[in-house]
Design a protein around this motif. Sequence first.
Motif, PDB file in Angstrom:
ATOM      1  N   LYS A 118       0.822  -1.189   0.144  1.00  0.00           N
ATOM      2  CA  LYS A 118      -0.053  -0.163  -0.017  1.00  0.00           C
ATOM      3  C   LYS A 118       0.978   1.348   0.164  1.00  0.00           C
ATOM      4  O   LYS A 118       0.616   2.308  -0.825  1.00  0.00           O
ATOM      5  CB  LYS A 118      -0.934  -0.082   1.185  1.00  0.00           C
ATOM      6  N   GLY A 165       2.563   1.678  -3.374  1.00  0.00           N
ATOM      7  CA  GLY A 165       1.837   2.058  -4.443  1.00  0.00           C
ATOM      8  C   GLY A 165       1.337   3.515  -4.232  1.00  0.00           C
ATOM      9  O   GLY A 165       1.314   4.426  -5.005  1.00  0.00           O
ATOM     10  N   THR A 166       0.978   4.002  -2.889  1.00  0.00           N
ATOM     11  CA  THR A 166       0.751   5.445  -2.670  1.00  0.00           C
ATOM     12  C   THR A 166       1.763   6.371  -3.298  1.00  0.00           C
ATOM     13  O   THR A 166       1.524   7.343  -3.617  1.00  0.00           O
ATOM     14  CB  THR A 166       0.120   5.404  -1.311  1.00  0.00           C
ATOM     15  N   VAL A 199      -0.929   6.017 -11.047  1.00  0.00           N
ATOM     16  CA  VAL A 199      -0.898   4.760 -11.977  1.00  0.00           C
ATOM     17  C   VAL A 199      -0.755   4.944 -13.321  1.00  0.00           C
ATOM     18  O   VAL A 199      -1.560   5.650 -13.936  1.00  0.00           O
ATOM     19  CB  VAL A 199      -1.909   3.998 -11.425  1.00  0.00           C
ATOM     20  N   TRP A 257       6.596   4.870 -13.713  1.00  0.00           N
ATOM     21  CA  TRP A 257       5.824   4.380 -12.700  1.00  0.00           C
ATOM     22  C   TRP A 257       6.645   3.164 -11.785  1.00  0.00           C
ATOM     23  O   TRP A 257       6.673   3.414 -10.693  1.00  0.00           O
ATOM     24  CB  TRP A 257       4.455   3.797 -12.937  1.00  0.00           C
ATOM     25  N   SER A 307      -4.943  -0.739   9.070  1.00  0.00           N
ATOM     26  CA  SER A 307      -5.491   0.262   8.292  1.00  0.00           C
ATOM     27  C   SER A 307      -6.078   1.377   8.952  1.00  0.00           C
ATOM     28  O   SER A 307      -6.215   2.526   8.448  1.00  0.00           O
ATOM     29  CB  SER A 307      -6.277  -0.163   7.084  1.00  0.00           C
ATOM     30  N   GLU A 360      -8.376   4.763   7.657  1.00  0.00           N
ATOM     31  CA  GLU A 360      -9.670   4.069   7.176  1.00  0.00           C
ATOM     32  C   GLU A 360     -10.463   3.462   8.503  1.00  0.00           C
ATOM     33  O   GLU A 360     -10.292   3.709   9.452  1.00  0.00           O
ATOM     34  CB  GLU A 360      -9.344   2.786   6.429  1.00  0.00           C
ATOM     35  N   ALA A 378      -0.426  -1.569  -7.975  1.00  0.00           N
ATOM     36  CA  ALA A 378      -1.259  -0.439  -8.727  1.00  0.00           C
ATOM     37  C   ALA A 378      -2.717  -0.485  -8.017  1.00  0.00           C
ATOM     38  O   ALA A 378      -3.156   0.923  -8.055  1.00  0.00           O
ATOM     39  CB  ALA A 378      -1.370  -0.706 -10.290  1.00  0.00           C
ATOM     40  N   LEU A 394      -3.964  -1.581  -5.231  1.00  0.00           N
ATOM     41  CA  LEU A 394      -4.043  -1.323  -3.976  1.00  0.00           C
ATOM     42  C   LEU A 394      -3.527   0.369  -3.731  1.00  0.00           C
ATOM     43  O   LEU A 394      -4.089   0.852  -2.735  1.00  0.00           O
ATOM     44  CB  LEU A 394      -3.097  -1.850  -2.890  1.00  0.00           C
ATOM     45  N   SER A 395      -2.884   0.907  -4.704  1.00  0.00           N
ATOM     46  CA  SER A 395      -2.632   2.226  -4.448  1.00  0.00           C
ATOM     47  C   SER A 395      -4.057   3.073  -5.033  1.00  0.00           C
ATOM     48  O   SER A 395      -4.102   4.451  -4.663  1.00  0.00           O
ATOM     49  CB  SER A 395      -1.583   2.805  -5.434  1.00  0.00           C
ATOM     50  N   LEU A 396      -4.978   2.308  -5.363  1.00  0.00           N
ATOM     51  CA  LEU A 396      -6.187   3.158  -5.839  1.00  0.00           C
ATOM     52  C   LEU A 396      -7.628   2.901  -4.962  1.00  0.00           C
ATOM     53  O   LEU A 396      -8.570   3.577  -5.223  1.00  0.00           O
ATOM     54  CB  LEU A 396      -6.573   2.910  -7.219  1.00  0.00           C
ATOM     55  N   VAL A 397      -7.480   2.223  -3.849  1.00  0.00           N
ATOM     56  CA  VAL A 397      -8.331   1.795  -3.184  1.00  0.00           C
ATOM     57  C   VAL A 397      -7.966   1.735  -1.511  1.00  0.00           C
ATOM     58  O   VAL A 397      -6.696   1.644  -1.585  1.00  0.00           O
ATOM     59  CB  VAL A 397      -9.035   0.104  -3.451  1.00  0.00           C
ATOM     60  N   PRO A 398      -8.884   1.946  -0.637  1.00  0.00           N
ATOM     61  CA  PRO A 398      -8.596   1.732   0.629  1.00  0.00           C
ATOM     62  C   PRO A 398      -7.945   0.359   0.840  1.00  0.00           C
ATOM     63  O   PRO A 398      -8.397  -0.582   0.253  1.00  0.00           O
ATOM     64  CB  PRO A 398      -9.845   2.054   1.495  1.00  0.00           C
ATOM     65  N   LEU A 399      -6.977   0.287   1.716  1.00  0.00           N
ATOM     66  CA  LEU A 399      -6.243  -1.284   1.922  1.00  0.00           C
ATOM     67  C   LEU A 399      -7.386  -2.092   2.368  1.00  0.00           C
ATOM     68  O   LEU A 399      -7.223  -3.185   2.035  1.00  0.00           O
ATOM     69  CB  LEU A 399      -5.023  -0.971   2.886  1.00  0.00           C
TER      70      LEU A 399
END
Lengths: 137, 125
Positions: A26, A29-30, A35, A41, A92, A98, B70, B72-77
């Motif tokens: 996570k 990716g963040t 993306v 990337w 999380s 979250e 990719a 996971l970077s676009l949704v909450p974990l």
Amino acid sequence: MKRGWFYLIGFGLLMTFDTLAQVSFKYAGTHALPVTADVAWLLRVFGAPWIYGAIVGYVGAFFTWMSLLKHAPIGPAFAASHLEVVSVMLLSVWLFDEHLTLPRVLGAVAIVAGIVCLGLAESREHEPEADGDSAPA
Amino acid sequence: MEAASSITPLVAALWVLNVVLDTGGQLAFKAAAGDKNAGDGLARWKHMAARPWLWLGIGSYVIEFLVWIAFLSLVPLSDGVLLGSINIVAIMVAGRFLFGEKLTRLRVAGILLVTLGVAIVGVAG
């Protein structure tokens, strides 16, 4: 009794490595957003330390899993290897702000129940082991 | 706020790609490892390395690794790991069709429950 501790530590270690991998994924990716399907990337992903945490988690989980399978019954091992969804969700809340929303909790309950069923199914199939201990059904 | 409709077409595409690559990779490894003519020890590895299955499996996993980052970077974990649980179902169903592995009642119950959980998170996300 010794055996119980071995399982507990083994399964705990497996969950820890899996959790480390997902949290690192996570972060990796963040950090690499947005993306894009290009080299830039990839460079952003591999240029930050997080991805290496994910690799450590994966490799650690792999070796823990392999040594657990040598001794532990497959059913509980299977279940434990997928229960990191719970630890990742809880982390999380703390790490990524979250929330434990109702759909997430309901979804997690159904998924964990499903994983337990699949673990039990594996246990039953592999029940007659050479080992003298009765497999936990 | 963070839960509001994070499932964009790109997220959905990455999710599907992840399932396909994970299942494809597992099945390729299964095909490589289950080859009865492969022999033992070093000869077995040479046999596997000379055939596409092992490489197909490794290739799938490498791409899946990137697809998962990719995704996971676009949704909450939380949603990410819950939605990713569908891989368990996909592999069991694929094993049933391709290798004739049996689906007992308990397995079917497990598959349905995991699918239900993924559906709840997917619809709400």
